[in-house]
Design an enzyme around this catalytic site. Structure first.
Site, PDB file in Angstrom:
ATOM      1  N   TYR A  78      42.816  67.938  74.604  1.00 15.80           N
ATOM      2  CA  TYR A  78      43.189  68.953  73.578  1.00 15.80           C
ATOM      3  C   TYR A  78      42.316  68.941  72.476  1.00 15.80           C
ATOM      4  CZ  TYR A  78      47.980  70.744  74.795  1.00 15.80           C
ATOM      5  OH  TYR A  78      48.866  71.428  75.402  1.00 15.80           O
ATOM      6  N   GLU A 124      52.602  68.598  69.792  1.00  9.82           N
ATOM      7  CA  GLU A 124      53.439  67.803  68.657  1.00  9.82           C
ATOM      8  C   GLU A 124      52.578  67.538  67.703  1.00  9.82           C
ATOM      9  OE1 GLU A 124      55.270  68.608  71.991  1.00  9.82           O
ATOM     10  OE2 GLU A 124      54.151  66.713  72.683  1.00  9.82           O
ATOM     11  N   ASN A 182      47.667  78.152  75.019  1.00  5.41           N
ATOM     12  CA  ASN A 182      48.526  77.105  75.473  1.00  5.41           C
ATOM     13  C   ASN A 182      50.169  77.775  75.760  1.00  5.41           C
ATOM     14  OD1 ASN A 182      48.730  74.154  76.380  1.00  5.41           O
ATOM     15  ND2 ASN A 182      50.148  74.313  74.369  1.00  5.41           N
ATOM     16  N   GLU A 183      50.273  77.649  76.749  1.00  5.06           N
ATOM     17  CA  GLU A 183      51.936  77.938  77.188  1.00  5.06           C
ATOM     18  C   GLU A 183      52.118  79.318  76.048  1.00  5.06           C
ATOM     19  OE1 GLU A 183      54.080  74.391  76.093  1.00  5.06           O
ATOM     20  OE2 GLU A 183      53.982  73.755  78.176  1.00  5.06           O
ATOM     21  N   GLU A 263      50.818  69.966  83.287  1.00 11.93           N
ATOM     22  CA  GLU A 263      51.550  68.943  82.360  1.00 11.93           C
ATOM     23  C   GLU A 263      52.664  68.466  83.291  1.00 11.93           C
ATOM     24  OE1 GLU A 263      52.623  70.245  78.457  1.00 11.93           O
ATOM     25  OE2 GLU A 263      50.477  70.948  77.939  1.00 11.93           O
ATOM     26  N   TYR A 330      54.631  57.922  73.755  1.00 12.85           N
ATOM     27  CA  TYR A 330      55.145  58.903  75.064  1.00 12.85           C
ATOM     28  C   TYR A 330      55.620  58.383  76.097  1.00 12.85           C
ATOM     29  CZ  TYR A 330      55.009  63.932  76.463  1.00 12.85           C
ATOM     30  OH  TYR A 330      55.316  65.181  76.587  1.00 12.85           O
TER      31      TYR A 330
END
Ligand SMILES: *[C@@H]1O[C@H](CO)[C@@H](O)[C@H](O)[C@H]1NC(C)=O
Ligand SMILES: *[C@@H]1O[C@H](CO)[C@@H](O)[C@H](O)[C@H]1NC(C)=O
Ligand SMILES: *[C@@H]1O[C@H](CO)[C@@H](O)[C@H](O)[C@H]1NC(C)=O
Ligand SMILES: *[C@@H]1O[C@H](CO)[C@@H](O)[C@H](O)[C@H]1NC(C)=O
Ligand SMILES: *[C@@H]1O[C@H](CO)[C@@H](O)[C@H](O)[C@H]1NC(C)=O
Length: 627
Positions: A78, A124, A182-183, A263, A330
């Protein structure tokens, strides 16, 4: 020229042409064989996500090598817009922000790149990567064809995509595909004009040949709003999902072409006050095997999560404000500190069955060091250090202004006014519209009164006398990064009410905490505050020597409450020992000096530990809720 000669020339020329065509680098989609094509050959990627903004530059090469040695042939990256354009029109691509260098290292390591340049990325990350200065226009409709938003996007993309263009695979670089937005299907706007404008913009800078794609969640609604003709549709999902059904859904929107899970979640994120997330290795590896057996392309999100240094963490809003912790470990195959885990081993074993995994020993975990205890001393409280922290002085306003209005986008702002009358009895100070974004620390004439917190504590009692200073230090805890609440203004929104009266006539001090600490303070202009109150926002500092050894370490603030930690002027992030689940902050070796005295500064917002110690340990603790 003789005829034979001419013929020879023609044949030489044509073989040169054929050679040129053969040697041409290309990356495309083979709709007939449901595959990607690289240089004319069928190609499948097994990729992992890593965000250079969450790993210090010093470790980029180390992490990339570890991804490569895990058997991946690509990474997914990203680009956070607000990391590169923090102030409108001022671009930064230096140091930890040197995207070119990161791409260069990835290429040297032998990794292809799937680039996700936004403009919105979620991740996030504060405001999903959008710069907070966009909010200076109160009417802006983010992630839509709104002309003001689109103008800012176009200006940014002109800078970013121009840098990207030479890195495209067909231009000699390693970027094989580029994601648009993105999404987008998860966002309420569902604005096809926006997606069409982005497609035009990306094509105009990157050309017609590059594979552009979209990624959306595994529901029809998301795929309806997030996809667009000319952008290859991919899907994302984690363990516990029916793979067949998910890829059938992708097929409904993309009847031909490669199957892609953009993802595949190897773990999950943490919020302050929530249980630490984890995803079982066996679940991840089992599902990875299934997807690879179907011939699918898979990107593992995350492969190396890293850290939300400074103020970069985002927040969710569902149904209340929930900021993300500093660590972005994560539960990924490589830990926050870049160390291999048993999950990595399991994944690598699966990949071995599908492609050659590089031979040779896997790079070991970096060495850690437990530097031990360091005593901190109080250097002074925020209220008494305003001339240092806010050198340009306050903004005066009848009503409170937001962070965005005074152009301080991150960190802390102090709002000051005078009590309009005597308050001998506890009197409620109220944030009627839930307008404290996100947490505030209140004192009257230097006496700490307590906390107001968005969605949690909207009223606090205060006492004092007419003319006393009321100080409200407001902390921005990270902007919402997902859903329809991403216009997440910070500061005091609306008015505060004391008893029955609206408070007015504010002095609003933008605080340059990071600038002041980076310049080497505490020493100059600070004082020893021994006689001061024990509680309330204040700075503490200490030093330690590394005895010639600079290694990764973790700082732990047992008994402290909440605040921000700086090591040698670098903001390593927020701690919230009183809440958890994260209890240690990752301090990479690159921050520790082997030769000079190392400086720690802590901004404690509430109550320090009685012992005034912090400790540097050699292992993280991310999984203990304290509330
Ligand atoms: C990428 O790496 C390859 C192989 O090492 C090299 O030939 C090529 O010049 C590199 N490309 C760029 C843009 O650095
Ligand atoms: C998964 O989805 C497929 C296709 O919709 C269906 O046939 C199958 O029964 C599902 N499997 C499970 C375990 O639910
Ligand atoms: C802040 O420091 C000043 C100056 O030392 C002191 O007068 C005041 O009481 C302190 N306030 C708090 C909340 O500690
Ligand atoms: C504020 O003080 C009043 C009077 O002492 C008390 O009734 C009330 O519960 C207090 N409110 C809060 C939020 O502490
Ligand atoms: C720590 O602070 C001291 C005093 O400002 C300075 O001399 C020293 O260089 C700092 N250490 C590092 C590693 O920056």
């Amino acid at each position: 020229m003789k005829l034979e000669r001419l013929c020879l020339w023609i044949s030489l020329l044509s073989s040169a042409l054929i050679f040129a065509v053969w040697a041409e680098r290309s990356f495309s989609i083979d709709y007939r064989r449901n595959s990607f094509l690289k240089d004319g050959e069928q190609f499948r990627y097994i990729s992992g996500s890593i965000h250079y903004s969450r790993v210090p530059r010093y470790y980029w090469r180390d992490r990339l090598l570890k991804l490569y040695m895990s058997g991946l042939n690509a990474i997914q990256v990203y680009v956070m817009w607000n990391y590169h354009e923090q102030e409108q029109g001022q671009y930064s691509f230096e140091g930890d922000r040197d995207l070119d260098h990161f791409l260069h290292l990835a290429n040297e390591t032998g990794l292809l790149v799937i680039l996700r340049p936004g403009p919105y990325v979620c991740a996030e990350w504060d405001m999903g990567g959008l710069p907070a200065w966009l909010l200076q226009n109160p009417k802006i409709i983010l992630r839509s064809a709104d002309p003001d938003y689109m103008q800012a996007v176009s200006n940014w993309m002109a800078v970013l995509l121009t840098k990207i263009q030479p890195w495209l695979y067909q231009n000699g670089g390693n970027i094989i595909s580029v994601q648009v937005e993105n999404e987008y299907g998860s966002y309420f706007a569902c604005d096809y004009n926006y997606m069409r404008t982005l497609r035009l913009l990306f094509r105009s800078f990157l050309g017609e040949d590059v594979v552009l794609f979209t990624t959306d969640g595994n529901t029809d609604k998301e795929l309806v709003c997030g996809t667009l003709e000319g952008l290859y549709t991919t899907i994302d999902f984690g363990t516990g999902t029916n793979i067949t059904a998910a890829f059938q859904r992708q097929r409904r929107f993309e009847p031909k072409g490669p199957l892609v899970n953009s993802e595949f979640y190897t773990g999950w994120l943490d919020h302050w006050g929530d249980k630490h997330s984890s995803v079982q290795s066996q679940e991840v590896s089992k599902m990875l095997r299934e997807m690879l057996s179907m011939g699918a392309n898979v990107n593992m999100y995350m492969f190396e999560g890293g850290t939300n240094f400074g103020y970069w963490n985002g927040a969710d809003y569902d149904p209340r404000f929930r900021p993300v912790v500093t660590s972005y470990d994560y539960d990924a195959p490589l830990t926050e500190a870049g160390d291999p885990t048993e999950k990595l081993q399991a994944i690598r074993d699966i990949i071995k069955d599908f492609r050659d995994v590089p031979a040779g020993p896997f790079p070991p975990a970096t060495l850690k060091m437990a530097y031990g205890f360091v005593m901190l001393q109080k250097m002074g409280n925020v209220s008494s250090l305003l001339d240092v922290l806010s050198p340009q002085g306050p903004v005066r306003s009848k009503n409170p202004l937001t962070f965005e209005e005074i152009k301080q986008y991150y960190g802390y702002v102090l709002y000051r006014t005078l009590l309009p009358w005597n308050l001998p009895d506890p009197t409620p100070l109220i944030s009627p519209m839930n307008g404290i974004h996100d947490r505030s620390y209140i004192s009257v004439n230097g006496v700490y009164q307590g906390v107001m917190e968005r969605d949690v504590t909207l009223v606090i009692n205060v006492t004092g006398r007419e003319g006393d200073r009321l100080d409200v230090l407001v902390e921005n805890m990270g902007r919402v990064n997902f859903g329809s609440n991403i216009n997440d203004y910070k500061g005091i929104l609306g008015n505060l009410i004391l008893g029955n009266d609206v408070l007015s006539d504010w002095l609003i001090f933008p605080l340059d905490v990071d600038g002041v600490i980076a310049k080497g303070l505490p020493q100059a202009g600070w004082h020893d505050g021994k006689s001061e109150e024990e509680t309330g926002p204040a700075f503490y500092s200490g030093t330690f020597n590394s005895n010639g050894v600079s290694r990764d370490t973790f700082i732990k603030l047992n008994g402290w409450t909440k605040g921000q930690v700086f090591i040698n002027g670098f903001n390593v992030g927020r701690f919230w020992a009183a809440r958890g689940p994260q209890h240690t902050l990752y301090v990479p070796a690159s921050l520790i000096s082997a030769t000079l005295t190392n400086n720690i500064t802590v901004l404690e917002l509430e109550k320090p530990a009685n012992h005034r110690r912090v400790v540097f340990t050699d292992r993280p603790q991310l999984d203990n809720i304290t509330v």
